[in-house]
Design a protein around this motif. Structure first.
Motif, PDB file in Angstrom:
ATOM      1  N   GLY A 160       5.577  -3.892  -4.354  1.00  0.00           N
ATOM      2  CA  GLY A 160       6.182  -2.505  -4.956  1.00  0.00           C
ATOM      3  C   GLY A 160       7.304  -2.019  -3.960  1.00  0.00           C
ATOM      4  O   GLY A 160       8.328  -1.870  -3.995  1.00  0.00           O
ATOM      5  N   ALA A 161       6.886  -2.063  -2.749  1.00  0.00           N
ATOM      6  CA  ALA A 161       7.661  -1.424  -1.675  1.00  0.00           C
ATOM      7  C   ALA A 161       8.440  -2.520  -0.617  1.00  0.00           C
ATOM      8  O   ALA A 161       9.593  -2.312  -0.600  1.00  0.00           O
ATOM      9  CB  ALA A 161       6.837  -0.812  -0.590  1.00  0.00           C
ATOM     10  N   GLU A 207       5.858 -13.292   1.669  1.00  0.00           N
ATOM     11  CA  GLU A 207       4.856 -12.749   0.503  1.00  0.00           C
ATOM     12  C   GLU A 207       3.721 -13.745   0.242  1.00  0.00           C
ATOM     13  O   GLU A 207       3.924 -15.011   0.316  1.00  0.00           O
ATOM     14  CB  GLU A 207       5.577 -12.700  -0.934  1.00  0.00           C
ATOM     15  N   SER A 247       1.962  -5.388  -7.096  1.00  0.00           N
ATOM     16  CA  SER A 247       1.171  -4.668  -8.048  1.00  0.00           C
ATOM     17  C   SER A 247       2.134  -4.257  -9.114  1.00  0.00           C
ATOM     18  O   SER A 247       1.976  -3.894 -10.117  1.00  0.00           O
ATOM     19  CB  SER A 247       0.300  -3.680  -7.622  1.00  0.00           C
ATOM     20  N   MET A 292       3.013  -0.324 -15.733  1.00  0.00           N
ATOM     21  CA  MET A 292       4.260   0.066 -15.897  1.00  0.00           C
ATOM     22  C   MET A 292       4.904   1.698 -16.022  1.00  0.00           C
ATOM     23  O   MET A 292       5.820   1.987 -16.426  1.00  0.00           O
ATOM     24  CB  MET A 292       5.185  -0.956 -17.067  1.00  0.00           C
ATOM     25  N   LEU A 293       3.685   2.238 -15.743  1.00  0.00           N
ATOM     26  CA  LEU A 293       3.853   3.990 -16.079  1.00  0.00           C
ATOM     27  C   LEU A 293       4.630   4.155 -15.029  1.00  0.00           C
ATOM     28  O   LEU A 293       4.376   4.067 -13.721  1.00  0.00           O
ATOM     29  CB  LEU A 293       2.886   4.561 -16.116  1.00  0.00           C
ATOM     30  N   VAL A 333       0.512 -13.644   5.911  1.00  0.00           N
ATOM     31  CA  VAL A 333       0.802 -13.258   7.308  1.00  0.00           C
ATOM     32  C   VAL A 333      -0.607 -12.926   7.849  1.00  0.00           C
ATOM     33  O   VAL A 333      -1.427 -12.194   7.197  1.00  0.00           O
ATOM     34  CB  VAL A 333       1.928 -11.770   7.468  1.00  0.00           C
ATOM     35  N   ALA A 340       2.070   1.962   0.006  1.00  0.00           N
ATOM     36  CA  ALA A 340       1.104   3.279  -0.443  1.00  0.00           C
ATOM     37  C   ALA A 340       0.154   3.714   0.690  1.00  0.00           C
ATOM     38  O   ALA A 340      -0.312   4.616   0.476  1.00  0.00           O
ATOM     39  CB  ALA A 340       0.155   2.570  -1.616  1.00  0.00           C
ATOM     40  N   ASN A 384       1.041   8.523 -11.202  1.00  0.00           N
ATOM     41  CA  ASN A 384       0.941   6.902 -10.918  1.00  0.00           C
ATOM     42  C   ASN A 384       1.589   6.856  -9.752  1.00  0.00           C
ATOM     43  O   ASN A 384       2.868   7.069  -9.539  1.00  0.00           O
ATOM     44  CB  ASN A 384       1.469   6.233 -12.070  1.00  0.00           C
ATOM     45  N   THR A 385       1.262   5.591  -8.867  1.00  0.00           N
ATOM     46  CA  THR A 385       1.670   5.822  -7.465  1.00  0.00           C
ATOM     47  C   THR A 385       2.894   4.602  -7.310  1.00  0.00           C
ATOM     48  O   THR A 385       3.720   4.753  -6.066  1.00  0.00           O
ATOM     49  CB  THR A 385       0.805   5.163  -6.550  1.00  0.00           C
ATOM     50  N   LEU A 386       3.429   3.797  -8.439  1.00  0.00           N
ATOM     51  CA  LEU A 386       4.680   3.163  -7.886  1.00  0.00           C
ATOM     52  C   LEU A 386       6.087   3.895  -7.711  1.00  0.00           C
ATOM     53  O   LEU A 386       6.714   3.674  -6.861  1.00  0.00           O
ATOM     54  CB  LEU A 386       5.100   2.257  -9.165  1.00  0.00           C
TER      55      LEU A 386
HETATM   56  C1  LIG Z   1      -3.666  -2.915 -12.521  1.00  0.00           C
HETATM   57  C2  LIG Z   1      -2.539  -2.035 -12.054  1.00  0.00           C
HETATM   58  C3  LIG Z   1      -2.084  -1.089 -13.027  1.00  0.00           C
HETATM   59  C4  LIG Z   1      -1.357   0.032 -12.448  1.00  0.00           C
HETATM   60  N1  LIG Z   1      -0.522   0.540 -12.991  1.00  0.00           N
HETATM   61  C5  LIG Z   1       0.270   1.717 -12.627  1.00  0.00           C
HETATM   62  C6  LIG Z   1       1.164   2.054 -13.580  1.00  0.00           C
HETATM   63  O1  LIG Z   1       1.246   1.947 -14.538  1.00  0.00           O
HETATM   64  N2  LIG Z   1       2.221   3.194 -12.803  1.00  0.00           N
HETATM   65  C7  LIG Z   1       2.233   3.081 -11.414  1.00  0.00           C
HETATM   66  O2  LIG Z   1       2.961   3.937 -11.085  1.00  0.00           O
HETATM   67  N3  LIG Z   1       1.347   2.554 -10.650  1.00  0.00           N
HETATM   68  C8  LIG Z   1       0.657   1.754 -11.245  1.00  0.00           C
HETATM   69  N4  LIG Z   1      -0.379   0.987 -10.358  1.00  0.00           N
HETATM   70  C9  LIG Z   1      -0.266   1.204  -8.895  1.00  0.00           C
HETATM   71  C10 LIG Z   1       1.123   0.586  -8.500  1.00  0.00           C
HETATM   72  O3  LIG Z   1       1.359  -0.521  -8.738  1.00  0.00           O
HETATM   73  C11 LIG Z   1       1.025   0.578  -6.644  1.00  0.00           C
HETATM   74  O4  LIG Z   1       0.432   1.966  -6.161  1.00  0.00           O
HETATM   75  C12 LIG Z   1       2.103  -0.105  -6.170  1.00  0.00           C
HETATM   76  O5  LIG Z   1       2.737  -1.241  -6.601  1.00  0.00           O
HETATM   77  C13 LIG Z   1       1.928  -0.250  -4.493  1.00  0.00           C
HETATM   78  O6  LIG Z   1       2.873  -0.753  -3.807  1.00  0.00           O
HETATM   79  P1  LIG Z   1       2.667  -1.311  -2.471  1.00  0.00           P
HETATM   80  O7  LIG Z   1       3.744  -2.118  -2.167  1.00  0.00           O
HETATM   81  O8  LIG Z   1       1.989  -0.295  -1.627  1.00  0.00           O
HETATM   82  O9  LIG Z   1       1.352  -2.565  -2.733  1.00  0.00           O
HETATM   83  P2  LIG Z   1       1.922  -3.787  -3.888  1.00  0.00           P
HETATM   84  O10 LIG Z   1       2.517  -3.437  -4.735  1.00  0.00           O
HETATM   85  O11 LIG Z   1       0.457  -4.094  -3.980  1.00  0.00           O
HETATM   86  O12 LIG Z   1       2.371  -4.937  -2.951  1.00  0.00           O
HETATM   87  C14 LIG Z   1       1.602  -5.398  -1.566  1.00  0.00           C
HETATM   88  C15 LIG Z   1       2.235  -6.956  -1.523  1.00  0.00           C
HETATM   89  O13 LIG Z   1       1.978  -7.327  -0.397  1.00  0.00           O
HETATM   90  C16 LIG Z   1       1.366  -8.659  -0.473  1.00  0.00           C
HETATM   91  N5  LIG Z   1       0.713  -8.958   0.795  1.00  0.00           N
HETATM   92  C17 LIG Z   1      -0.621  -8.297   1.013  1.00  0.00           C
HETATM   93  N6  LIG Z   1      -1.167  -8.700   2.197  1.00  0.00           N
HETATM   94  C18 LIG Z   1      -0.170  -9.961   2.669  1.00  0.00           C
HETATM   95  C19 LIG Z   1       0.020 -10.579   3.780  1.00  0.00           C
HETATM   96  N7  LIG Z   1      -1.331 -10.719   4.609  1.00  0.00           N
HETATM   97  N8  LIG Z   1       0.868 -11.487   4.022  1.00  0.00           N
HETATM   98  C20 LIG Z   1       1.917 -11.488   3.045  1.00  0.00           C
HETATM   99  N9  LIG Z   1       1.702 -10.836   2.135  1.00  0.00           N
HETATM  100  C21 LIG Z   1       0.831  -9.899   1.802  1.00  0.00           C
HETATM  101  C22 LIG Z   1       0.818  -8.811  -1.770  1.00  0.00           C
HETATM  102  O14 LIG Z   1       0.352  -9.954  -2.334  1.00  0.00           O
HETATM  103  C23 LIG Z   1       1.749  -7.867  -2.515  1.00  0.00           C
HETATM  104  O15 LIG Z   1       2.471  -8.486  -3.261  1.00  0.00           O
HETATM  105  C24 LIG Z   1      -1.061  -0.165 -10.905  1.00  0.00           C
HETATM  106  C25 LIG Z   1      -1.545  -0.815  -9.933  1.00  0.00           C
HETATM  107  C26 LIG Z   1      -2.508  -1.958 -10.574  1.00  0.00           C
HETATM  108  C27 LIG Z   1      -2.998  -3.054  -9.661  1.00  0.00           C
END
Ligand SMILES: Cc1cc2nc3c(=O)[nH]c(=O)nc-3n(C[C@H](O)[C@H](O)[C@H](O)COP(=O)(O)OP(=O)(O)OC[C@H]3O[C@@H](n4cnc5c(N)ncnc54)[C@H](O)[C@@H]3O)c2cc1C
Length: 523
Positions: free
Chosen positions: A21-22, A41, A94, A100-101, A217, A490, A500-502
């Motif tokens: 997401g980020a 990734e 994620s 997708m909200l 990583v 996050a 929702n946290t996206l």
């Molecule tokens: C099933 C589900 C439903 C959700 N529904 C909603 C919603 O409707 N609306 C909303 O706003 N939020 C929703 N969320 C939450 C939202 O998607 C997350 O809060 C957001 O995507 C978090 O972003 P992030 O970048 O912190 O982590 P993520 O999006 O999880 O990304 C982390 C990435 O890092 C990669 N990674 C991890 N460790 C390593 C490593 N060691 N080396 C290389 N790559 C690595 C992972 O594979 C992943 O691609 C939902 C989450 C889930 C799982």
């Protein structure tokens, strides 16, 4: 853009760890600002995957091949159940597997963090910028249960009275289905930022972005207090890629893998590092503490007179946000959404003899968005996706249980009201006569069976003011005691926002790119 480049350069200005997401946002924005960027990734590319693209298909991905397969540890408040915690392991993270909200939260969420540079006034422009890249749409042809939720709130006189029920905004768009019709298709951050934005202008007008999937990583190499390289797997073999000059490593692995990576790199509580056998690079006791999530009740189940029909949009389509009698702050702290299918934990289904495959069933999810409970995680294995004990503390705070009880009562009143009755709805769970006269004890028993994650894990490498000793990150998301290492995902939230946290994750990623913007003016 994604895929395995023939040869990796020995060094990049910035290495972004985790294309979720980020991470997709950070990588693209840093490259636009003139840097050479490598995005690593762990999971596969999401391009061309129908399970990711079809907005209604996300529940089938839970626990599947694109999921890290994590789970929250049992606790008494959730009847000793182990609760799966899905996290996307795929480009887009994620945002490629979520529901997708798109919900921006409340100004008070950000102002309440109390960290300079992270107020609503700072982040609103970042959200607006993201909304120019991601497609955000409300359902064009909402399912009858979605419109029923909005009408039920109106009929109960609750619309506008400290709350709002509406069709949901989704990071999905109604698009040509290739067969003369329309279908709801996902807009992940990978699609929006890596594939749909125009290609970068050639070097040296802007930088360049290299995306490598299937490359977990293992750790960041910290030497003499500076992040100098990352160690990652390429084709199953360890490789070392350096950051050039005063470039940086940005961790975007999400709320579980980012603290694991910090510990693997020698950043954390010295006692944890000693237990894991990692030399201390920087003593930062807050790593892995402050785990937060929103408790979600998956259990309120109705049986409609007619079969509910094919899934539309994300399988939901409407939300209601409102305030309990003692919210945590200014924002609505209670949340309800509809599901165009049964939405009940296995424990609720067993206790109420639900046949979750019955095509007449629909659900009402009830979430506590202003949760106060805090937890922590304990890494047992430093390998990506390895053993980790996750203790989110769901419902541990009595104030959380009181607020969620109130939310459940409010939703049951709607479920039993005239609007759902017009659909011939019969409540199957919790079993009647649960309602205003039901005892707190009965409601809490149901809650302990129905409580699950809202998928909003965060806070495990939190930012804080310069003088906040619990903080892992300074107000510019720099990891304490290590130069050239930041976190932008996050994990960095000090307190879970009431949404929702996206959306807040993407806003944070956009803002981080601004903080690193001096790269745009380097010679
Ligand atoms: C099933 C589900 C439903 C959700 N529904 C909603 C919603 O409707 N609306 C909303 O706003 N939020 C929703 N969320 C939450 C939202 O998607 C997350 O809060 C957001 O995507 C978090 O972003 P992030 O970048 O912190 O982590 P993520 O999006 O999880 O990304 C982390 C990435 O890092 C990669 N990674 C991890 N460790 C390593 C490593 N060691 N080396 C290389 N790559 C690595 C992972 O594979 C992943 O691609 C939902 C989450 C889930 C799982």
């Amino acid at each position: 853009m994604p895929g395995a480049p023939a040869v990796l350069a020995p060094a990049y200005d910035h290495v972004v760890v985790g294309g979720g997401g980020a991470g997709c946002v950070v990588a693209r924005r840093l490259a636009e600002r003139g840097a050479t960027v490598l995005l690593l990734e762990a999971g596969p590319d999401d391009a061309g995957r129908e399970d990711v693209a079809d907005a209604g298909a996300w529940p089938a991905m839970l626990g599947g091949e694109l999921d890290w397969g994590l789970a929250y540890a049992p606790s008494p408040q959730v009847a000793g159940r182990r609760i799966p915690l899905p996290r996307g392991r795929v480009l887009g993270g994620s945002s490629s597997t979520n529901a997708m909200l798109w919900y921006r939260g409340h100004p008070g969420d950000y102002d309440g963090w109390g960290v300079p540079g992270w107020t609503w006034a700072d982040l609103a422009p970042c959200l607006a910028r993201a909304e120019g890249v991601l497609r955000v749409e409300r359902p064009h042809d909402p399912h009858p249960v979605a419109t029923a939720l909005v009408e039920a709130v109106e009929a109960a006189g609750r619309q506008g009275a400290g709350g709002l029920a509406e069709l949901a905004e989704l990071t999905a768009a109604s698009e040509d289905d290739g067969a003369g019709g329309r279908a709801s298709r996902r807009w992940s951050t990978s699609r929006a930022y890596l594939r749909e934005l125009p290609p970068l202008a050639p070097v040296p007008v802007s930088g360049s972005l290299t995306v490598l999937t299937g490359s977990p990583v293992l750790r960041v190499d910290v030497q003499r207090g500076r992040a100098v390289a990352v160690v990652h797997l390429v084709g199953g073999r360890a490789a070392r890629t350096a950051v050039a000059g005063d470039g940086e490593v940005v961790l975007c692995g999400g709320a579980v893998e980012t603290p694991r990576l910090l510990l693997a790199s020698g950043v954390g509580d010295p006692a944890d590092l000693e237990r894991l056998g990692v030399p201390v690079a920087s003593a930062v006791p807050g790593v892995g503490r402050n785990l937060q999530d929103h408790p979600l009740l998956e259990g309120v189940t109705l049986r409609l007179r007619e079969p509910r029909g094919p899934v539309r949009d994300n399988g939901g389509g409407a939300v209601w946000n409102w305030r309990s009698s003692s919210p945590r702050g200014d924002a609505p702290d209670l949340h309800c959404f509809v599901t165009q299918a049964a939405c009940a934990t296995p424990a609720v289904a067993a206790a109420h003899h639900l046949d979750r495959s019955d095509p007449h069933l629909v659900g009402l999810g009830v979430g506590l968005m202003g949760s106060r409970s805090r937890g922590h995680l304990v890494v047992r294995d430093l390998a990506p996706g390895g053993a980790v004990d996750l203790h989110p503390g769901l419902l541990a705070d009595p104030a959380d249980r009181a607020a969620l009880r109130q939310g459940l009562r409010d939703v049951l009143e709607l479920a039993d009201g005239p609007v759902f009755a017009a659909l011939g709805a019969q409540r199957l769970a919790p079993l009647p006569p649960a309602g205003p006269t039901t005892s707190d004890t009965d409601l809490e028993e149901f809650m302990s069976l129905a409580c699950t994650t809202f998928f909003h894990a965060c806070g495990t490498a939190a930012m804080g003011r310069e003088d906040d000793e619990r903080a892992v990150l300074d107000p510019e998301l720099r990891v304490r005691g290590v130069d050239g290492l930041r976190v932008a995902d996050a994990s960095a939230f000090p307190t879970v926002p009431t949404c929702n946290t996206l959306a807040p994750v993407v806003a944070l990623a956009e803002r981080l790119a601004d903080l690193l913007a001096p790269w745009a003016v380097r010679p």
